[in-house]
Design a protein around this motif. Structure first.
Motif: not given
Length: 309
Positions: A184-190, A192-194, A199-205
């Motif tokens: 969840e931390n990672l998803e929140r920061k992604i 902000l980063l991108s 949604l597909e690219n965020k999941e890949k990241l």
């Protein structure tokens, strides 16, 4: 399996082992160039009676293929060692060879030991003038030079590449299932980063960062078990960087992506300076492990400002 797979070819292996031998023995090691009528079945010898030959078989090979190639290498070079008695006597002087040592990246079969002893027994029974009565054939890997390896890698005389084991997709899924809060931390920061990514690219990241973390942890385990000095330096550098990272990211006026890129660039420089004996590929794996770890936890965080989203 004693040793590790070597990926840089036989010539580079020979250069690397000769460098280790010169560090181990200093002027007591005599290299025998192979350009002039062959190498007499050895790369060189030390005045304590140890003779050395290097061999790195091309990969990938099955266990059977590897055993056969290493067996044939022993057979060929021991024949040279016997047949070139006169030439070796002129080079060896008063030194008698008590151990003929084949240095390989790794080996897998006890049948190789049987073959080596069969050849050694034949030589002992031949009463050769350049061979000691207590003659043996040894098979060694890089760990035989543990002290010398740390010395040359520590000052950057040689660059080492360490590849972690391949990651399966199941390992990534298991990590996600077992670490809800970190993910969840990672998803929140992604976000902000991108923020403008799909949604597909965020999941890949997210998957990539988790893979970087697992990959880097595997690499650190290898460092800890085989190269403890490198492991200590890597951990110390990471901890030193982490000590003030949270404060720095909290007070920065930069966008999250700029904070991330600046942190990664600075940490790459720090780690490269601390671990001069590692190849860039290995350094990069350690850098991405740290970045992923800091995103999963909270040393690297970003001001949650609407202007960035």
């Amino acid at each position: 399996m004693p040793g590790e797979v070597w990926r840089d070819g036989g010539e580079e292996w020979q250069k690397y082992i000769l460098l280790l031998l010169k560090r181990k023995y200093g002027p007591e090691f005599v290299e025998i160039p192979d350009e002039d009528r062959g190498d007499y079945g050895l790369e060189g010898f030390s005045r304590d009676g140890c003779a050395y030959q290097c061999y790195a078989a091309e990969n990938p090979l099955s266990a059977k293929e590897l055993r056969e190639r290493q067996r044939d290498k022993i057979t060929r070079d021991i024949k040279k060692f016997i047949d070139n008695e006169d030439g070796l006597l002129e080079i060896l002087g008063p030194t008698k060879i008590s151990h003929w040592i084949l240095v390989v990246p790794y080996w897998e079969s006890k049948e190789l030991l049987k073959h080596a002893e069969h050849k050694a027994k034949k030589i002992r029974e031949s009463n050769l003038p350049h061979v000691a009565d207590s003659f043996f054939i040894n098979i060694e890997v890089e760990d035989y030079f543990a002290v010398e390896r740390e010395q040359i890698l520590g000052v950057g005389l040689e660059k080492l590449r360490i590849d972690p084991d391949n990651i399966t997709q199941d390992e990534c899924y298991d990590f996600i299932d077992d670490n809800n809060e970190l993910v969840e931390n990672l998803e929140r920061k992604i976000e902000l980063l991108s923020p403008w990514s799909s949604l597909e690219n965020k999941e890949k990241l997210k998957t990539k960062f988790i893979n970087y973390y697992i990959d880097g942890q595997n690499l650190l385990d290898k460092l800890n078990s085989k190269y403890p000095e490198f492991y200590y330096r890597a951990e110390r550098t990471k901890n030193d960087r982490e000590l003030f990272l949270e404060t720095t990211s909290m007070i920065s006026s930069c966008k999250p992506a700029d904070i991330f890129n600046k942190t990664m660039s600075e940490y790459t420089e720090e780690l490269s300076e601390s671990l001069k004996g590692l190849e860039n590929n290995t350094i990069n794996r350690l850098v991405y492990e740290a970045m992923a770890d800091w995103l999963l936890r909270c040393p690297l965080d970003f001001p949650e400002c609407e202007a960035y989203i």
